[in-house]
Design a protein around this motif. Structure first.
Motif, PDB file in Angstrom:
ATOM      1  N   GLY A  17      38.792  -1.279  41.308  1.00 63.58           N
ATOM      2  CA  GLY A  17      38.710  -0.243  42.561  1.00 63.58           C
ATOM      3  C   GLY A  17      38.951   1.104  41.922  1.00 63.58           C
ATOM      4  N   LYS A  18      38.579   1.387  40.686  1.00 61.30           N
ATOM      5  CA  LYS A  18      38.953   2.641  39.986  1.00 61.30           C
ATOM      6  C   LYS A  18      37.992   3.811  40.774  1.00 61.30           C
ATOM      7  N   GLY A  19      36.609   3.249  41.082  1.00 57.97           N
ATOM      8  CA  GLY A  19      35.744   4.230  41.773  1.00 57.97           C
ATOM      9  C   GLY A  19      36.258   4.791  43.183  1.00 57.97           C
ATOM     10  N   VAL A  36      30.879  13.648  35.301  1.00 59.93           N
ATOM     11  CA  VAL A  36      29.645  12.854  35.284  1.00 59.93           C
ATOM     12  C   VAL A  36      29.335  12.304  34.026  1.00 59.93           C
ATOM     13  N   SER A  37      29.315  11.007  33.985  1.00 62.14           N
ATOM     14  CA  SER A  37      29.038  10.621  32.378  1.00 62.14           C
ATOM     15  C   SER A  37      27.508  10.338  32.212  1.00 62.14           C
ATOM     16  N   MET A  38      27.261  10.265  31.102  1.00 62.88           N
ATOM     17  CA  MET A  38      25.633   9.822  30.566  1.00 62.88           C
ATOM     18  C   MET A  38      25.788   8.459  30.539  1.00 62.88           C
ATOM     19  N   THR A  40      22.891   4.681  29.297  1.00 62.23           N
ATOM     20  CA  THR A  40      21.588   4.069  29.497  1.00 62.23           C
ATOM     21  C   THR A  40      21.445   2.883  30.343  1.00 62.23           C
ATOM     22  N   ARG A  41      22.608   2.645  31.028  1.00 62.30           N
ATOM     23  CA  ARG A  41      22.356   1.641  32.349  1.00 62.30           C
ATOM     24  C   ARG A  41      21.302   2.060  33.166  1.00 62.30           C
ATOM     25  N   GLN A  42      20.547   1.115  33.599  1.00 58.41           N
ATOM     26  CA  GLN A  42      19.824   1.323  34.976  1.00 58.41           C
ATOM     27  C   GLN A  42      20.386   1.848  35.935  1.00 58.41           C
ATOM     28  N   PRO A  43      19.950   2.762  36.919  1.00 59.96           N
ATOM     29  CA  PRO A  43      20.488   2.594  38.189  1.00 59.96           C
ATOM     30  C   PRO A  43      20.851   1.778  39.211  1.00 59.96           C
ATOM     31  N   ARG A  44      21.771   1.679  39.723  1.00 65.39           N
ATOM     32  CA  ARG A  44      21.954   0.351  40.804  1.00 65.39           C
ATOM     33  C   ARG A  44      21.390   1.135  41.967  1.00 65.39           C
ATOM     34  N   PRO A  45      20.931   0.260  43.101  1.00 61.27           N
ATOM     35  CA  PRO A  45      20.353   0.812  44.284  1.00 61.27           C
ATOM     36  C   PRO A  45      21.380   1.767  44.659  1.00 61.27           C
ATOM     37  N   ALA A  52      25.967   9.834  40.292  1.00 62.19           N
ATOM     38  CA  ALA A  52      26.735   8.664  39.760  1.00 62.19           C
ATOM     39  C   ALA A  52      27.075   8.689  38.197  1.00 62.19           C
ATOM     40  N   TYR A  53      25.555   8.974  37.524  1.00 62.76           N
ATOM     41  CA  TYR A  53      25.597   9.110  36.317  1.00 62.76           C
ATOM     42  C   TYR A  53      24.423  10.268  35.887  1.00 62.76           C
ATOM     43  N   PHE A  54      24.303  10.577  34.650  1.00 60.81           N
ATOM     44  CA  PHE A  54      23.034  11.058  34.140  1.00 60.81           C
ATOM     45  C   PHE A  54      22.526   9.868  33.419  1.00 60.81           C
ATOM     46  N   ILE A  71      31.897  13.997  24.457  1.00 62.13           N
ATOM     47  CA  ILE A  71      33.537  14.130  23.798  1.00 62.13           C
ATOM     48  C   ILE A  71      33.853  12.840  23.271  1.00 62.13           C
ATOM     49  N   GLU A  72      33.172  11.737  23.785  1.00 58.40           N
ATOM     50  CA  GLU A  72      33.366  10.359  23.453  1.00 58.40           C
ATOM     51  C   GLU A  72      32.274   9.424  23.870  1.00 58.40           C
ATOM     52  N   HIS A  73      32.275   8.459  23.336  1.00 56.77           N
ATOM     53  CA  HIS A  73      31.032   7.456  23.825  1.00 56.77           C
ATOM     54  C   HIS A  73      31.360   6.046  23.426  1.00 56.77           C
ATOM     55  N   TYR A  80      24.986   2.245  26.574  1.00 55.84           N
ATOM     56  CA  TYR A  80      25.895   3.369  26.192  1.00 55.84           C
ATOM     57  C   TYR A  80      26.212   3.976  27.440  1.00 55.84           C
ATOM     58  N   TYR A  81      27.653   4.419  27.332  1.00 57.48           N
ATOM     59  CA  TYR A  81      28.264   5.504  28.409  1.00 57.48           C
ATOM     60  C   TYR A  81      28.875   6.690  27.266  1.00 57.48           C
ATOM     61  N   GLY A  82      28.814   7.818  27.897  1.00 61.65           N
ATOM     62  CA  GLY A  82      29.358   8.883  27.064  1.00 61.65           C
ATOM     63  C   GLY A  82      29.860  10.072  28.114  1.00 61.65           C
ATOM     64  N   THR A  83      31.023  10.926  27.726  1.00 59.06           N
ATOM     65  CA  THR A  83      31.410  12.004  28.371  1.00 59.06           C
ATOM     66  C   THR A  83      30.817  13.170  27.943  1.00 59.06           C
ATOM     67  N   LEU A 100      38.208  11.451  34.293  1.00 57.26           N
ATOM     68  CA  LEU A 100      37.041  10.834  33.500  1.00 57.26           C
ATOM     69  C   LEU A 100      37.281   9.247  34.041  1.00 57.26           C
ATOM     70  N   GLU A 101      36.158   8.797  34.651  1.00 54.54           N
ATOM     71  CA  GLU A 101      36.539   7.367  34.606  1.00 54.54           C
ATOM     72  C   GLU A 101      35.526   6.521  33.786  1.00 54.54           C
ATOM     73  N   ILE A 102      36.336   6.048  32.723  1.00 56.61           N
ATOM     74  CA  ILE A 102      35.827   5.792  31.549  1.00 56.61           C
ATOM     75  C   ILE A 102      36.515   4.216  30.947  1.00 56.61           C
ATOM     76  N   GLU A 103      35.864   3.408  30.208  1.00 53.19           N
ATOM     77  CA  GLU A 103      36.362   2.250  29.647  1.00 53.19           C
ATOM     78  C   GLU A 103      37.304   2.488  28.631  1.00 53.19           C
ATOM     79  N   LEU A 104      38.015   1.532  28.238  1.00 54.87           N
ATOM     80  CA  LEU A 104      39.129   1.521  27.101  1.00 54.87           C
ATOM     81  C   LEU A 104      38.774   2.134  25.816  1.00 54.87           C
ATOM     82  N   ARG A 147      30.285 -11.908  32.040  1.00 56.61           N
ATOM     83  CA  ARG A 147      30.732 -11.090  31.099  1.00 56.61           C
ATOM     84  C   ARG A 147      31.665  -9.955  31.255  1.00 56.61           C
ATOM     85  N   ARG A 148      31.765  -9.367  32.500  1.00 55.44           N
ATOM     86  CA  ARG A 148      32.769  -8.543  33.089  1.00 55.44           C
ATOM     87  C   ARG A 148      34.127  -9.057  32.852  1.00 55.44           C
ATOM     88  N   MET A 149      34.117 -10.283  33.349  1.00 55.95           N
ATOM     89  CA  MET A 149      35.498 -11.121  33.432  1.00 55.95           C
ATOM     90  C   MET A 149      36.030 -11.185  32.060  1.00 55.95           C
TER      91      MET A 149
HETATM   92  P1  5GP Z   1      29.483   0.816  35.370  1.00 52.49           P
HETATM   93  O1  5GP Z   1      28.134   0.171  34.660  1.00 52.49           O
HETATM   94  O2  5GP Z   1      30.078  -0.337  36.152  1.00 52.49           O
HETATM   95  O3  5GP Z   1      29.096   2.027  36.158  1.00 52.49           O
HETATM   96  O4  5GP Z   1      30.676   1.283  34.301  1.00 52.49           O
HETATM   97  C1  5GP Z   1      30.951   0.281  33.213  1.00 52.49           C
HETATM   98  C2  5GP Z   1      32.193   0.871  32.568  1.00 52.49           C
HETATM   99  O5  5GP Z   1      31.835   1.980  31.827  1.00 52.49           O
HETATM  100  C3  5GP Z   1      33.322   1.241  33.324  1.00 52.49           C
HETATM  101  O6  5GP Z   1      34.382   0.579  32.909  1.00 52.49           O
HETATM  102  C4  5GP Z   1      33.025   2.668  33.560  1.00 52.49           C
HETATM  103  O7  5GP Z   1      34.616   3.200  33.801  1.00 52.49           O
HETATM  104  C5  5GP Z   1      32.792   2.849  31.834  1.00 52.49           C
HETATM  105  N1  5GP Z   1      32.165   4.285  31.784  1.00 52.49           N
HETATM  106  C6  5GP Z   1      31.570   5.174  32.665  1.00 52.49           C
HETATM  107  N2  5GP Z   1      31.324   6.137  32.320  1.00 52.49           N
HETATM  108  C7  5GP Z   1      31.699   6.102  30.839  1.00 52.49           C
HETATM  109  C8  5GP Z   1      31.899   7.128  29.710  1.00 52.49           C
HETATM  110  O8  5GP Z   1      31.571   8.233  29.635  1.00 52.49           O
HETATM  111  N3  5GP Z   1      32.481   6.632  28.471  1.00 52.49           N
HETATM  112  C9  5GP Z   1      32.967   5.714  28.513  1.00 52.49           C
HETATM  113  N4  5GP Z   1      33.688   5.314  27.368  1.00 52.49           N
HETATM  114  N5  5GP Z   1      32.976   4.546  29.415  1.00 52.49           N
HETATM  115  C10 5GP Z   1      32.612   4.733  30.778  1.00 52.49           C
END
Ligand code: 5GP
Length: 210
Positions: A17-19, A36-38, A40-45, A52-54, A71-73, A80-83, A100-104, A147-149
């Motif tokens: 429920g982060k979002g 807004v993060s960058m 390489t994942r495909q957009p969801r509907p 949502a993302y770049f 800053i990080e990826h 890949y996800y990055g800020t 920043l809504e990002i993973e661990l 895989r998410r679990m």
């Molecule tokens: P989703 O594909 O569900 O949008 O995101 C998958 C995971 O990537 C989530 O845990 C989300 O918080 C994380 N995420 C989104 N943007 C970034 C980012 O810029 N950097 C990192 N490290 N994780 C991110």
């Protein structure tokens, strides 16, 4: 009072429920800016590029890393996800609290680079509720949910690295609670250095003047 904003990292299991919490913070309060993060994942509907993302190709993502634009990826389930850096730094300087809504892995990189960042970890009250929420979303295949679990099981080992654990039981309460945690973080001495330094300097001057 003038101060720099806080870099607020919100992580948590997929489906925690982060979002929803982030949307609530932006809607209910004025002082938040969402990075807004960058990816390489495909957009969801329904996901809009730039909101949502770049959404970018792998080549574009790697080029941005090389140019020092992130800053990080991190890699998360094959993507890949990055800020992006510029937005975050501009908003912090303007005194806004930047979310920043990002993973661990990304969160831990942020803590190294910005020791004053505030790290929040969102979890549902139980693992069973987490599985239910992921399934109810209906946007992912059974394999991706599995895989998410699995990823959640791994991430649960690192929850203690965060500053606060936010239990997302009732969402309305959770948004207000998260806001109060962020607001109280503003009074930590390490985040009020401008104030404490000027108080010390002025008090010393006054005491020397007699
Ligand atoms: P989703 O594909 O569900 O949008 O995101 C998958 C995971 O990537 C989530 O845990 C989300 O918080 C994380 N995420 C989104 N943007 C970034 C980012 O810029 N950097 C990192 N490290 N994780 C991110």
């Amino acid at each position: 009072m003038e101060h720099d904003g806080i870099l607020v990292v919100i992580s948590g299991f997929a489906g925690a429920g982060k979002g929803t919490i982030v949307k609530g913070l932006l809607k209910d309060y004025d002082n938040y800016a969402l990075s807004v993060s960058m990816t390489t994942r495909q957009p969801r509907p329904g996901e809009v590029n730039g909101e949502a993302y770049f959404f970018v190709s792998r080549e574009e993502f790697e080029k941005t890393i090389e140019e020092g634009g992130l800053i990080e990826h991190a890699q998360y389930v094959d993507n890949y996800y990055g800020t992006p850096k510029a937005y975050v730094e501009e908003k912090l300087k303007a005194g806004m609290d930047v979310i920043l809504e990002i993973e661990l892995q990304g969160a831990l990189q942020i803590k190294k680079l910005y020791p004053e960042a505030l790290l929040l970890f969102v979890t549902p009250p139980s693992a069973a509720i987490l599985k239910q929420r992921l399934t109810d979303r209906g946007t992912e295949t059974a394999e991706v949910i599995k895989r998410r679990m699995d990823r959640a099981a791994e991430e649960s080992q690192m929850m203690d690295k965060y500053d606060h654990i936010i239990v997302n039981d009732k969402i309305e309460d959770c948004v207000a609670y998260t806001h109060s945690v962020i607001q109280s973080a503003h009074s930590a001495p390490a985040r009020l250095k401008k104030l404490t330094d000027s108080l010390r300097r002025d008090l010393k001057e006054m005491s020397e003047q007699g």
